[in-house]
Design a protein around this motif. Structure first.
Motif, PDB file in Angstrom:
ATOM      1  N   ALA A 125       0.613  -1.053  -0.079  1.00 49.68           N
ATOM      2  CA  ALA A 125      -0.001  -0.102   0.140  1.00 49.68           C
ATOM      3  C   ALA A 125       0.730   1.237   0.154  1.00 49.68           C
ATOM      4  N   ALA A 126       2.084   1.248   0.817  1.00 50.71           N
ATOM      5  CA  ALA A 126       2.776   2.472   0.714  1.00 50.71           C
ATOM      6  C   ALA A 126       3.496   2.520  -0.834  1.00 50.71           C
ATOM      7  N   GLU A 127       3.903   1.428  -1.352  1.00 46.68           N
ATOM      8  CA  GLU A 127       4.279   1.629  -2.610  1.00 46.68           C
ATOM      9  C   GLU A 127       3.327   2.227  -3.619  1.00 46.68           C
ATOM     10  N   ILE A 128       2.027   1.969  -3.313  1.00 52.22           N
ATOM     11  CA  ILE A 128       1.022   2.662  -4.509  1.00 52.22           C
ATOM     12  C   ILE A 128       0.380   4.126  -3.742  1.00 52.22           C
ATOM     13  N   HIS A 129       0.758   4.380  -2.612  1.00 54.87           N
ATOM     14  CA  HIS A 129       0.405   5.656  -1.905  1.00 54.87           C
ATOM     15  C   HIS A 129      -1.161   5.361  -1.230  1.00 54.87           C
ATOM     16  N   ALA A 130      -1.604   4.288  -1.147  1.00 53.67           N
ATOM     17  CA  ALA A 130      -2.881   3.910  -0.742  1.00 53.67           C
ATOM     18  C   ALA A 130      -2.908   3.913   0.794  1.00 53.67           C
ATOM     19  N   ASP A 131      -2.910   5.238   1.337  1.00 52.63           N
ATOM     20  CA  ASP A 131      -2.840   5.638   2.899  1.00 52.63           C
ATOM     21  C   ASP A 131      -3.771   4.682   3.644  1.00 52.63           C
ATOM     22  N   ALA A 132      -5.210   4.693   3.152  1.00 52.94           N
ATOM     23  CA  ALA A 132      -6.269   4.214   4.030  1.00 52.94           C
ATOM     24  C   ALA A 132      -6.040   2.786   4.200  1.00 52.94           C
ATOM     25  N   LEU A 133      -5.384   1.911   3.236  1.00 51.46           N
ATOM     26  CA  LEU A 133      -5.334   0.525   3.269  1.00 51.46           C
ATOM     27  C   LEU A 133      -3.798   0.344   4.093  1.00 51.46           C
ATOM     28  N   ARG A 134      -2.847   1.122   4.030  1.00 51.57           N
ATOM     29  CA  ARG A 134      -1.713   1.040   4.900  1.00 51.57           C
ATOM     30  C   ARG A 134      -2.033   1.431   6.414  1.00 51.57           C
ATOM     31  N   ALA A 135      -2.958   2.275   6.707  1.00 50.67           N
ATOM     32  CA  ALA A 135      -3.437   2.611   7.978  1.00 50.67           C
ATOM     33  C   ALA A 135      -4.253   1.526   8.628  1.00 50.67           C
ATOM     34  N   GLN A 136      -5.086   0.611   7.798  1.00 49.39           N
ATOM     35  CA  GLN A 136      -5.785  -0.478   8.014  1.00 49.39           C
ATOM     36  C   GLN A 136      -4.862  -1.470   8.522  1.00 49.39           C
ATOM     37  N   ALA A 137      -3.954  -1.657   7.820  1.00 49.53           N
ATOM     38  CA  ALA A 137      -2.925  -2.701   7.831  1.00 49.53           C
ATOM     39  C   ALA A 137      -2.165  -2.275   9.107  1.00 49.53           C
ATOM     40  N   TYR A 138      -1.799  -1.494   9.490  1.00 56.74           N
ATOM     41  CA  TYR A 138      -0.921  -1.013  10.500  1.00 56.74           C
ATOM     42  C   TYR A 138      -1.739  -1.191  11.951  1.00 56.74           C
ATOM     43  N   GLY A 139      -2.937  -0.858  11.726  1.00 53.76           N
ATOM     44  CA  GLY A 139      -3.945  -0.883  12.866  1.00 53.76           C
ATOM     45  C   GLY A 139      -4.142  -2.162  13.115  1.00 53.76           C
ATOM     46  N   ASN A 140      -4.342  -3.021  12.343  1.00 47.71           N
ATOM     47  CA  ASN A 140      -4.432  -4.495  12.590  1.00 47.71           C
ATOM     48  C   ASN A 140      -3.322  -5.297  13.189  1.00 47.71           C
ATOM     49  N   LEU A 141      -2.132  -4.801  12.398  1.00 43.67           N
ATOM     50  CA  LEU A 141      -0.872  -5.131  12.995  1.00 43.67           C
ATOM     51  C   LEU A 141      -0.540  -5.057  14.455  1.00 43.67           C
ATOM     52  N   ALA A 142      -0.953  -3.748  15.048  1.00 38.76           N
ATOM     53  CA  ALA A 142      -0.864  -3.457  16.525  1.00 38.76           C
ATOM     54  C   ALA A 142      -1.663  -4.396  17.209  1.00 38.76           C
ATOM     55  N   HIS A 143      -2.816  -4.687  16.832  1.00 38.01           N
ATOM     56  CA  HIS A 143      -3.786  -5.546  17.728  1.00 38.01           C
ATOM     57  C   HIS A 143      -3.082  -7.235  17.457  1.00 38.01           C
ATOM     58  N   ILE A 144      -2.734  -7.412  16.389  1.00 34.02           N
ATOM     59  CA  ILE A 144      -2.165  -9.023  16.180  1.00 34.02           C
ATOM     60  C   ILE A 144      -0.747  -8.887  16.948  1.00 34.02           C
ATOM     61  N   TYR A 145      -0.012  -8.151  17.028  1.00 34.17           N
ATOM     62  CA  TYR A 145       1.256  -8.090  17.675  1.00 34.17           C
ATOM     63  C   TYR A 145       1.112  -8.125  19.289  1.00 34.17           C
ATOM     64  N   ALA A 146      -0.083  -7.470  19.726  1.00 26.27           N
ATOM     65  CA  ALA A 146      -0.420  -7.259  21.093  1.00 26.27           C
ATOM     66  C   ALA A 146      -0.998  -8.958  21.517  1.00 26.27           C
ATOM     67  N   ARG A 147      -1.778  -9.466  20.577  1.00 25.01           N
ATOM     68  CA  ARG A 147      -2.355 -10.672  20.956  1.00 25.01           C
ATOM     69  C   ARG A 147      -1.139 -11.877  21.119  1.00 25.01           C
ATOM     70  N   LEU A 148      -0.103 -11.578  20.264  1.00 20.99           N
ATOM     71  CA  LEU A 148       1.164 -12.409  20.083  1.00 20.99           C
ATOM     72  C   LEU A 148       2.019 -12.144  21.221  1.00 20.99           C
ATOM     73  N   GLY A 149       1.883 -11.252  22.039  1.00 21.68           N
ATOM     74  CA  GLY A 149       2.697 -10.982  23.093  1.00 21.68           C
ATOM     75  C   GLY A 149       4.052 -10.235  22.743  1.00 21.68           C
ATOM     76  N   GLU A 150       4.094  -9.278  21.566  1.00 20.61           N
ATOM     77  CA  GLU A 150       5.167  -8.815  20.852  1.00 20.61           C
ATOM     78  C   GLU A 150       5.091  -7.334  21.423  1.00 20.61           C
ATOM     79  N   PRO A 151       5.192  -6.904  22.428  1.00 26.22           N
ATOM     80  CA  PRO A 151       4.827  -5.544  22.664  1.00 26.22           C
ATOM     81  C   PRO A 151       5.486  -4.446  21.884  1.00 26.22           C
ATOM     82  N   GLU A 152       6.909  -4.507  21.362  1.00 29.87           N
ATOM     83  CA  GLU A 152       7.574  -3.549  20.910  1.00 29.87           C
ATOM     84  C   GLU A 152       7.106  -3.449  19.379  1.00 29.87           C
ATOM     85  N   ARG A 153       6.682  -4.514  18.733  1.00 34.97           N
ATOM     86  CA  ARG A 153       6.234  -4.472  17.589  1.00 34.97           C
ATOM     87  C   ARG A 153       4.852  -4.139  17.442  1.00 34.97           C
TER      88      ARG A 153
END
Length: 182
Positions: free
Chosen positions: A70-98
């Motif tokens: 998404a960053a490559e094609i400047h699709a900021d809404a999709l990029r934001a969605q991906a990173y927001g989901n990653l925040a939840h996923i990494y929290a559930r995986l017990g990876e606080p730094e990520r």
């Protein structure tokens, strides 16, 4: 697998009585990359499926890829969605730094886009992460921010769920039922 996720989404929407209007993908063939927004949206749905069926490792890999593409094609809404989901996923995986890194990547994009629901969800994810790390006071503060954001958006059930979670934290182990009966 992306086609399967798209098919499942369309079938589910029809089952819920929603009107599905097929849209042709709009290729954004930038520099021969051949990436289009439709494909990335479909991959986001696939990632959500992994996230909800405990395929968290697969979801993390998928959303990292979506964020990069998404960053490559400047699709900021999709990029934001991906990173927001990653925040939840990494929290559930017990990876606080990520999880914190993903939140830091999501928040400026969500703010720039005016995506208040996404911001509330990321703040809620931060609260969950802080709770997992044993930082209860900071967790309650972050929950309160997310709760206020959900209320402002008219999302009462989400705000109520956070209020119950806060009450359970304040009460301590073995006393969760007091939050329900007052």
């Amino acid at each position: 697998r992306s086609l399967v996720a798209g098919f499942v989404w369309r079938t589910a929407m029809r089952g819920w009585g929603a009107v599905y209007e097929p849209r042709l993908p709009i290729p954004l063939n930038i520099g021969g990359l051949g990436i289009d927004r439709y494909e990335l949206k479909t991959r986001c749905l696939e990632g959500l499926d992994f996230k909800e069926t405990d395929g968290l490792d697969s979801a993390a890999v998928l959303f990292e890829d979506v964020g990069q593409r998404a960053a490559e094609i400047h699709a900021d809404a999709l990029r934001a969605q991906a990173y927001g989901n990653l925040a939840h996923i990494y929290a559930r995986l017990g990876e606080p730094e990520r999880a914190i890194d993903a939140s830091r990547r999501a928040i400026p994009l969500l703010q720039a886009l005016g995506h208040r629901i996404g911001l509330a969800k990321v703040n809620w994810g931060i609260a969950v992460l802080l709770r997992q790390r044993g930082e209860l006071e900071r967790s309650v503060e972050a929950d309160a921010v997310a709760q206020a954001q959900f209320k402002e958006l008219g999302m009462g059930p989400d705000a109520a769920a956070l209020a119950l979670a806060n009450a359970a934290i304040r009460l301590g182990p073995g006393q969760w039922w007091v939050a329900f009966v007052g």
